[in-house]
Design a protein around this motif. Structure first.
Motif, PDB file in Angstrom:
ATOM      1  N   ALA A  66       0.832  -1.200   0.000  1.00 46.83           N
ATOM      2  CA  ALA A  66       0.000   0.000   0.000  1.00 46.83           C
ATOM      3  C   ALA A  66       0.872   1.258   0.000  1.00 46.83           C
ATOM      4  N   MET A  67       0.307   2.328  -0.484  1.00 47.44           N
ATOM      5  CA  MET A  67       0.997   3.602  -0.581  1.00 47.44           C
ATOM      6  C   MET A  67       1.490   4.080   0.788  1.00 47.44           C
ATOM      7  N   HIS A  68       2.705   4.624   0.795  1.00 46.59           N
ATOM      8  CA  HIS A  68       3.342   5.188   1.988  1.00 46.59           C
ATOM      9  C   HIS A  68       3.735   4.144   3.032  1.00 46.59           C
ATOM     10  N   THR A  69       3.683   2.855   2.688  1.00 38.97           N
ATOM     11  CA  THR A  69       4.148   1.756   3.538  1.00 38.97           C
ATOM     12  C   THR A  69       3.614   1.851   4.969  1.00 38.97           C
ATOM     13  N   PRO A  70       2.314   1.653   5.149  1.00 39.52           N
ATOM     14  CA  PRO A  70       1.752   1.650   6.508  1.00 39.52           C
ATOM     15  C   PRO A  70       2.346   0.504   7.338  1.00 39.52           C
ATOM     16  N   VAL A  71       2.628   0.748   8.597  1.00 34.26           N
ATOM     17  CA  VAL A  71       3.282  -0.261   9.422  1.00 34.26           C
ATOM     18  C   VAL A  71       2.394  -1.495   9.614  1.00 34.26           C
ATOM     19  N   GLU A  72       1.060  -1.301   9.594  1.00 33.38           N
ATOM     20  CA  GLU A  72       0.179  -2.445   9.789  1.00 33.38           C
ATOM     21  C   GLU A  72       0.235  -3.403   8.599  1.00 33.38           C
ATOM     22  N   VAL A  73       0.485  -2.884   7.397  1.00 29.97           N
ATOM     23  CA  VAL A  73       0.649  -3.748   6.232  1.00 29.97           C
ATOM     24  C   VAL A  73       1.952  -4.532   6.356  1.00 29.97           C
ATOM     25  N   THR A  74       2.992  -3.862   6.799  1.00 25.96           N
ATOM     26  CA  THR A  74       4.267  -4.546   6.997  1.00 25.96           C
ATOM     27  C   THR A  74       4.138  -5.641   8.043  1.00 25.96           C
ATOM     28  N   ASP A  75       3.394  -5.378   9.112  1.00 27.84           N
ATOM     29  CA  ASP A  75       3.177  -6.400  10.141  1.00 27.84           C
ATOM     30  C   ASP A  75       2.618  -7.677   9.520  1.00 27.84           C
ATOM     31  N   ALA A  76       1.589  -7.521   8.680  1.00 22.73           N
ATOM     32  CA  ALA A  76       0.950  -8.682   8.060  1.00 22.73           C
ATOM     33  C   ALA A  76       1.894  -9.392   7.100  1.00 22.73           C
ATOM     34  N   ALA A  77       2.677  -8.613   6.346  1.00 21.16           N
ATOM     35  CA  ALA A  77       3.598  -9.205   5.378  1.00 21.16           C
ATOM     36  C   ALA A  77       4.711  -9.982   6.076  1.00 21.16           C
ATOM     37  N   VAL A  78       5.208  -9.462   7.174  1.00 21.16           N
ATOM     38  CA  VAL A  78       6.272 -10.148   7.909  1.00 21.16           C
ATOM     39  C   VAL A  78       5.768 -11.479   8.462  1.00 21.16           C
ATOM     40  N   VAL A  89      12.778 -11.822  -0.572  1.00 20.01           N
ATOM     41  CA  VAL A  89      11.553 -11.262  -1.149  1.00 20.01           C
ATOM     42  C   VAL A  89      11.829 -10.800  -2.570  1.00 20.01           C
ATOM     43  N   VAL A  90      10.808 -10.920  -3.409  1.00 17.72           N
ATOM     44  CA  VAL A  90      10.841 -10.405  -4.776  1.00 17.72           C
ATOM     45  C   VAL A  90       9.737  -9.369  -4.889  1.00 17.72           C
ATOM     46  N   SER A  91      10.110  -8.130  -5.103  1.00 17.33           N
ATOM     47  CA  SER A  91       9.141  -7.039  -5.190  1.00 17.33           C
ATOM     48  C   SER A  91       8.978  -6.630  -6.642  1.00 17.33           C
ATOM     49  N   ILE A  92       7.756  -6.723  -7.173  1.00 14.46           N
ATOM     50  CA  ILE A  92       7.506  -6.266  -8.527  1.00 14.46           C
ATOM     51  C   ILE A  92       6.417  -5.209  -8.490  1.00 14.46           C
ATOM     52  N   GLY A  93       6.752  -4.028  -8.991  1.00 12.26           N
ATOM     53  CA  GLY A  93       5.798  -2.925  -8.949  1.00 12.26           C
ATOM     54  C   GLY A  93       6.504  -1.595  -8.847  1.00 12.26           C
ATOM     55  N   GLY A  94       5.796  -0.617  -8.284  1.00 15.29           N
ATOM     56  CA  GLY A  94       6.344   0.713  -8.105  1.00 15.29           C
ATOM     57  C   GLY A  94       6.789   0.957  -6.684  1.00 15.29           C
ATOM     58  N   GLY A  95       6.739   2.220  -6.269  1.00 14.60           N
ATOM     59  CA  GLY A  95       7.276   2.592  -4.969  1.00 14.60           C
ATOM     60  C   GLY A  95       6.600   1.930  -3.785  1.00 14.60           C
ATOM     61  N   SER A  96       5.298   1.678  -3.889  1.00 14.18           N
ATOM     62  CA  SER A  96       4.589   1.067  -2.764  1.00 14.18           C
ATOM     63  C   SER A  96       5.088  -0.344  -2.485  1.00 14.18           C
ATOM     64  N   THR A  97       5.226  -1.142  -3.548  1.00 15.02           N
ATOM     65  CA  THR A  97       5.679  -2.520  -3.382  1.00 15.02           C
ATOM     66  C   THR A  97       7.144  -2.580  -2.979  1.00 15.02           C
ATOM     67  N   ILE A  98       7.960  -1.752  -3.604  1.00 13.55           N
ATOM     68  CA  ILE A  98       9.382  -1.722  -3.264  1.00 13.55           C
ATOM     69  C   ILE A  98       9.558  -1.290  -1.810  1.00 13.55           C
ATOM     70  N   GLY A  99       8.740  -0.328  -1.379  1.00 16.92           N
ATOM     71  CA  GLY A  99       8.801   0.117   0.013  1.00 16.92           C
ATOM     72  C   GLY A  99       8.463  -0.991   0.986  1.00 16.92           C
ATOM     73  N   LEU A 100       7.488  -1.834   0.640  1.00 20.41           N
ATOM     74  CA  LEU A 100       7.133  -2.953   1.506  1.00 20.41           C
ATOM     75  C   LEU A 100       8.287  -3.949   1.598  1.00 20.41           C
ATOM     76  N   ALA A 103      10.739  -2.601   3.953  1.00 16.94           N
ATOM     77  CA  ALA A 103      10.284  -2.680   5.348  1.00 16.94           C
ATOM     78  C   ALA A 103      10.468  -4.086   5.905  1.00 16.94           C
ATOM     79  N   ILE A 104      10.210  -5.105   5.075  1.00 23.11           N
ATOM     80  CA  ILE A 104      10.435  -6.484   5.504  1.00 23.11           C
ATOM     81  C   ILE A 104      11.926  -6.723   5.737  1.00 23.11           C
ATOM     82  N   ALA A 105      12.756  -6.211   4.829  1.00 24.12           N
ATOM     83  CA  ALA A 105      14.206  -6.377   4.966  1.00 24.12           C
ATOM     84  C   ALA A 105      14.727  -5.696   6.224  1.00 24.12           C
ATOM     85  N   LEU A 106      14.142  -4.556   6.553  1.00 19.85           N
ATOM     86  CA  LEU A 106      14.575  -3.827   7.748  1.00 19.85           C
ATOM     87  C   LEU A 106      14.344  -4.661   9.007  1.00 19.85           C
TER      88      LEU A 106
END
Length: 353
Positions: A66-78, A89-100, A103-106
């Motif tokens: 999601a846009m602006h990488t909300p922390v709650e989305v990252t929680d679910a992805a982790v 992880v393999v991120s395909i997309g624009g800034g929102s996906t790359i940002g996620l 966040a997982i890598a962090l």
């Protein structure tokens, strides 16, 4: 020549047409066993294609970026990353996906492979922005720099002309600010000027012939150079204001950069005459800020913050937030100056710089 510091960031880049086919080999090259694919909901079909391509080394798909990488989305992805047994992880997309992916890598130190489908440029930077409670914060750490970036021109051929321009303007902002950021240096200035020249010229060609592979290749190459500038250089007023607007008013990322770039540049123009000369060469215009505005306007892209849903009474709040933490800019920043920038951007006035 003055002393300077140039930092080259470690990343493996594969550029061309059809390079997506190299993805399985790149996962194995990183000595990874299972890759979790990340996308937005709108690009889930593309994510499923990558899962099929990866076959037995796919750990599944998380289509919730999601846009602006909300922390709650990252929680679910982790949670899914750990439960699936993924180790990259393999991120395909624009800034929102790359940002996620970042966040997982962090949080997990997961290696990242990125396949950009836009010109946003986040894939070449150690910068991550995250939103928590309506406030966006950023940090810089090599923990979030992707290990491998696969640029495949094929993925940009279907990028709608309007989105092409807004994404391109986002990329141009990286190179423009690299020319006058605190970390500016001759090496990055070469990349910035060439990236701006390639991308601005290509955007006009893509507007008329969206399926032109040559124009798309030039645009992607220019965007890559602009992204390197962001990753190895620095930012100033423009990016600060965009982060304020995105995080506090939930404005769309690329469109906000599109609106703000001409006005932030016009504000800084009197303090950076050498940069303005470089921009005149790169854009072929005596008024580069106006040239960027015209590219957006001609494509039907937004040119005013009010068109993005920014309330006029939010200007004072934006000024207050922007002044909350000092940051580098070649021209002094005060409340009156910021107010003038935000108001011009809110109205959509064409700058004369």
């Amino acid at each position: 020549m003055q002393n300077f510091t140039y930092t080259g960031l470690p990343a493996r880049v594969l550029f061309g047409t059809g390079t997506t086919s190299l993805l399985p080999a790149e996962v194995e090259r990183l000595a990874c066993r299972k890759a979790l694919v990340l996308t937005t909901e709108a690009q889930a079909a593309l994510g499923r294609y990558l899962c099929d391509l990866l076959g037995p080394i796919s750990a599944g798909l998380f289509p919730g970026a999601a846009m602006h990488t909300p922390v709650e989305v990252t929680d679910a992805a982790v949670i899914q990353y750990r439960d699936s047994g993924a180790d990259c992880v393999v991120s395909i997309g624009g800034g929102s996906t790359i940002g996620l992916g970042k966040a997982i890598a962090l949080r997990t130190d997961a290696p990242q492979i990125v396949l950009p489908t836009s010109y946003a440029g986040s894939e070449m930077t150690p910068i991550i922005g995250q939103t928590d409670g309506g406030k966006k914060t950023t940090q810089t750490t090599l923990k979030v720099l992707p290990e491998t970036v696969i640029y495949d021109v094929t993925h940009t051929l279907t990028l709608p002309p309007l989105m092409t321009v807004t994404s391109g303007m986002n990329a141009l902002a990286h190179a423009v600010e690299a020319l006058y950021a605190e970390e500016a240096n001759p090496v990055l200035s070469l990349m910035a000027e060439d990236g701006i020249a390639k991308l601005t010229e290509a955007l006009e060609r893509v507007r008329d012939t969206p399926q032109d592979t040559g124009a798309r290749s030039d645009a992607l190459y220019g965007a890559w150079l602009c992204a390197v500038c962001l990753g190895s250089g620095g930012v100033a007023l423009h990016h600060k204001l965009c982060h304020v607007l995105g995080g506090s008013f939930d404005l769309p990322h690329a469109e906000t950069h599109t609106v703000m770039l001409p006005h932030a540049l016009a504000y800084n123009a009197p303090a950076v005459p050498d940069v303005m000369e470089a921009l005149r060469r790169a854009t072929g215009s005596q008024t580069p800020a106006a040239a960027f505005f015209d590219i957006s306007s001609a494509a039907g892209a937004p040119t005013a913050l009010r068109d993005l849903g920014m309330p006029e009474d939010g200007i004072e709040r934006a000024v207050e937030i922007a002044l909350d933490k000092p940051y580098y800019n070649p021209r002094d920043v005060d409340a009156e100056g910021l107010r003038s920038v935000f108001r011009a951007a809110w109205q959509g006035a064409r700058p004369d710089a």
